[in-house]
Scaffold this motif. Structure first.
Motif, PDB file in Angstrom:
ATOM      1  N   ARG A  34      19.475  37.596  22.853  1.00 10.79           N
ATOM      2  CA  ARG A  34      20.186  38.853  22.290  1.00 10.79           C
ATOM      3  C   ARG A  34      19.013  39.768  22.254  1.00 10.79           C
ATOM      4  O   ARG A  34      18.025  39.826  21.683  1.00 10.79           O
ATOM      5  CB  ARG A  34      20.875  38.544  21.144  1.00 10.79           C
ATOM      6  CG  ARG A  34      21.581  39.876  20.745  1.00 10.79           C
ATOM      7  CD  ARG A  34      22.417  39.881  19.619  1.00 10.79           C
ATOM      8  NE  ARG A  34      23.208  41.169  19.259  1.00 10.79           N
ATOM      9  CZ  ARG A  34      24.587  40.905  18.884  1.00 10.79           C
ATOM     10  NH1 ARG A  34      25.186  39.941  18.811  1.00 10.79           N
ATOM     11  NH2 ARG A  34      25.171  42.219  18.715  1.00 10.79           N
ATOM     12  N   GLY A  35      19.372  40.954  23.241  1.00 11.61           N
ATOM     13  CA  GLY A  35      18.368  42.148  23.128  1.00 11.61           C
ATOM     14  C   GLY A  35      18.956  43.253  23.880  1.00 11.61           C
ATOM     15  O   GLY A  35      19.950  43.199  24.298  1.00 11.61           O
ATOM     16  N   GLU A  36      18.142  44.343  23.752  1.00 14.56           N
ATOM     17  CA  GLU A  36      18.659  45.485  24.427  1.00 14.56           C
ATOM     18  C   GLU A  36      17.985  45.569  25.804  1.00 14.56           C
ATOM     19  O   GLU A  36      16.764  45.446  26.137  1.00 14.56           O
ATOM     20  CB  GLU A  36      18.003  46.712  23.546  1.00 14.56           C
ATOM     21  CG  GLU A  36      18.686  48.151  24.204  1.00 14.56           C
ATOM     22  CD  GLU A  36      18.207  49.362  23.369  1.00 14.56           C
ATOM     23  OE1 GLU A  36      18.094  50.636  23.736  1.00 14.56           O
ATOM     24  OE2 GLU A  36      17.688  49.143  21.978  1.00 14.56           O
ATOM     25  N   LEU A  37      18.562  46.213  26.660  1.00 17.16           N
ATOM     26  CA  LEU A  37      18.151  46.341  28.125  1.00 17.16           C
ATOM     27  C   LEU A  37      17.250  47.630  28.113  1.00 17.16           C
ATOM     28  O   LEU A  37      17.775  48.663  27.702  1.00 17.16           O
ATOM     29  CB  LEU A  37      19.189  46.541  29.135  1.00 17.16           C
ATOM     30  CG  LEU A  37      20.037  44.990  29.405  1.00 17.16           C
ATOM     31  CD1 LEU A  37      21.208  45.199  30.585  1.00 17.16           C
ATOM     32  CD2 LEU A  37      19.108  43.976  29.923  1.00 17.16           C
ATOM     33  N   LEU A  52      14.166  42.779  28.209  1.00 21.47           N
ATOM     34  CA  LEU A  52      14.955  42.428  27.320  1.00 21.47           C
ATOM     35  C   LEU A  52      14.170  42.864  25.821  1.00 21.47           C
ATOM     36  O   LEU A  52      12.991  42.334  25.683  1.00 21.47           O
ATOM     37  CB  LEU A  52      15.592  41.147  27.022  1.00 21.47           C
ATOM     38  CG  LEU A  52      16.681  40.751  27.851  1.00 21.47           C
ATOM     39  CD1 LEU A  52      16.954  39.214  27.921  1.00 21.47           C
ATOM     40  CD2 LEU A  52      17.813  41.458  27.296  1.00 21.47           C
ATOM     41  N   GLU A  80      23.029  46.460  24.794  1.00 21.21           N
ATOM     42  CA  GLU A  80      22.666  45.534  24.188  1.00 21.21           C
ATOM     43  C   GLU A  80      23.469  44.123  24.724  1.00 21.21           C
ATOM     44  O   GLU A  80      24.743  44.247  24.821  1.00 21.21           O
ATOM     45  CB  GLU A  80      22.983  45.545  22.581  1.00 21.21           C
ATOM     46  CG  GLU A  80      22.202  44.347  21.746  1.00 21.21           C
ATOM     47  CD  GLU A  80      22.460  44.664  20.457  1.00 21.21           C
ATOM     48  OE1 GLU A  80      22.088  43.708  19.474  1.00 21.21           O
ATOM     49  OE2 GLU A  80      23.123  45.521  20.238  1.00 21.21           O
ATOM     50  N   ALA A  83      21.666  37.363  27.068  1.00 22.51           N
ATOM     51  CA  ALA A  83      21.301  36.629  28.477  1.00 22.51           C
ATOM     52  C   ALA A  83      21.206  35.295  28.385  1.00 22.51           C
ATOM     53  O   ALA A  83      20.519  34.644  27.518  1.00 22.51           O
ATOM     54  CB  ALA A  83      19.952  37.266  29.019  1.00 22.51           C
TER      55      ALA A  83
END
Length: 537
Positions: A34-37, A52, A80, A83
């Motif tokens: 999980r993360g922000e692009l 990410l 967010e 992936a």
């Protein structure tokens, strides 16, 4: 001395790289991250390269072309996501990355949420309003550039300005990335505005804030509130050229104009000098050509108007025709009007009789006598009133006042007489000048001046001017008017005319010109000249 032999195994670069790759793939396998692009790149190969990230780390990722077309959502910067894929390495660059097989949305990223909140706040204050934006100068003399002095951006701007229209460029050096970049950019904008016009350092006519492309983290300094407020408060028109065409920051909204690239900002700021010179030359040529065409057209129109003016006799042709038409209608109208009045008179006479006239006379006499009596009484009363008023006025009259009024009247009469003489003289002079002008106009319109230039006016036996030789028969009596007199002649016909320069045999008696007695040779000569004399009309 022999070197010491080590028992540590030696690996090649490829061996150690692929060993690390196998170890990571065996250790992690498929994972969900999980993360922000962040940065997103779509090259022509069809693959998608992205980052990410969270608040402390960045993980590179790749989506192969076959998987990219099957993704549920398309990756967008600041989104967010969760992936799913496997962790592997890229031995060619000694970096690890995640090969992504699926993307799921997980909400907006923290940076994008902060950016949207700041955008709403500053927009509510009116810093992004269109009415605040100022027009750019068409040809600035000095351009101020707020950017890094060592990057490729300033070289691109200077090169582009030099190619298009060389002028003075001032560079305010700042950091375009990092924690202090926002404050330095804001100080640069305020510093250019603080320069006094006409000082040792020229004040720019235009400011360009420029930086190359990058991720949202790299460009974050241009989203800071201090930079946006400095750009909105700038008295000098400002162009924002931060990032590439797909990148955007809050300074783009506060600037007077956003350029897609720094090179594009230089193209917007200055025109092409050669194009301006060509435009001036083209306008000069068009002006000269237009003036020449205008003069030519006016000359042609003047000549056409002069040729279209009718001859003097044509000016009177239409009024003469209308006069003949109305004269013919007048006779008929008079006849009809007389008949109408006669009918009315006859109808009225049938109602008249001596008795009616006698009674009317008696009534009128009676009424006249009554009015006469009333008039006598009224006249007596009026005379009495006038006599009393006259007596009252006579008391206040004296010869001195009458003499004074007579003297004043005499002086006024003398003044009016002088004015009358001067006005009469002026009116007489104007009338004389007008008469002289009309006399000149009459002479210019009269055919007498044409006769004095050698022309002749030929009339038939009825005194009508001849306009064509086709209607003249042999033996017809003609009258030829010259400038100094009139000749009488007889038409001999075109078959019997012999030019004076060609000697021929004497014509037959019936074809000869039948001039009146031989004592008037001028008339016979005039008869022979009819065939080639031009018709005045």
């Amino acid at each position: 001395m022999a070197e010491a032999v080590s028992n540590v195994a030696e690996f090649s670069v490829s061996e150690i790289s692929f060993s690390i790759k196998k170890t990571m793939e065996d250790r992690f396998g498929y994972v969900r991250v999980r993360g922000e692009l962040g940065r997103i790149s779509r090259p022509g190969s069809g693959h998608i390269y992205l980052d990410l990230k969270d608040d402390r780390s960045v993980l590179s990722g790749v989506v192969w072309k076959g998987v990219a077309s099957r993704l549920k959502i398309q990756p967008e910067q600041g989104l967010e996501v969760i992936a799913t894929g496997k962790i592997t390495t890229f031995p060619g660059q000694s970096k690890y990355q995640m090969v992504i097989d699926a993307l799921e949305p997980a909400g907006a990223g923290a940076l994008m949420a902060l950016l949207e909140e700041r955008k709403r706040k500053l927009g509510a204050e009116g810093l992004f309003a269109e009415e605040r934006k100022r027009p750019l100068p068409s040809l600035p003399k000095v351009i101020g550039v707020v950017t890094s002095p060592t990057g490729a951006v300033i070289r691109d701007i200077l090169h582009r300005v030099a190619d298009r229209f060389p002028l003075h460029v001032l560079v305010w050096p700042v950091r375009v990335q990092g924690e202090t970049s926002g404050a330095e950019v804001a100080n640069g904008i305020r510093g250019f505005n603080a320069l006094a016009p006409g000082g040792a350092i020229p004040r720019p006519d235009l400011i360009i804030v420029a930086r190359g492309g990058g991720s949202i983290e790299d460009l974050w300094g241009f989203n800071e509130e201090a930079v946006v407020r400095a750009a909105a408060a700038s008295d000098i028109p400002l162009i924002s050229a931060v990032g590439h065409e797909t990148d955007w920051t809050l300074i783009d909204l506060a600037a007077d104009l956003r350029a897609p690239t720094p090179t594009g900002a230089a193209e917007i700021a200055v025109p092409v000098k050669a194009e301006l010179m060509g435009l001036v030359d083209d306008l000069s040529r068009r002006l000269s050509s237009g003036l020449l065409r205008l003069v030519t057209n006016r000359r042609t129109e003047l000549r056409a108007a002069g040729a279209a003016l009718p001859a003097p006799h044509e000016l009177l042709a239409l009024p003469r025709q209308r006069f003949d038409t109305f004269a013919g209608r007048l006779e008929h109208s008079l006849t009809v009007n007389t008949r109408s009045h006669r009918s009315g008179f006859q109808a009225a006479s049938t109602r008249l009789s001596p008795h009616v006239l006698t009674r009317g006379t008696q009534d009128a006499r009676t009424k006249l006598n009554q009015l006469s009596d009333r008039q006598q009484r009224a006249l007596g009363v009026a005379v009495s009133q006038k006599r009393q008023a006259f007596s009252a006025q006579a008391v206040r009259l004296s010869p001195h006042r009458l003499s004074q009024q007579i003297v004043l009247g005499s002086e006024r009469l003398t003044s009016l007489g002088g004015r009358l003489d001067r006005a009469y003289g002026t009116r007489l002079g104007k009338s004389r000048d007008r008469l002289t002008g009309l006399e000149k106009l009459l002479k210019s319109l009269s055919y007498k001046d044409v006769l004095s230039r050698g022309y002749a006016l030929v009339r038939d036996s009825n005194g009508q001017p001849l306009r064509s030789a086709a209607g003249v028969v042999a033996g017809a009596a003609l009258s030829i008017e010259l400038a100094d007199g009139t000749l009488e002649a007889v038409a001999a016909g075109t078959d019997g005319f012999v030019p004076p320069s060609a000697p021929t045999a004497s014509p037959a008696p019936k074809a000869a010109a039948r001039a009146k007695p031989a004592a008037k040779p001028k008339k016979a000569a005039a008869t022979a000249a009819i065939g080639k004399q031009g018709n005045l009309f």
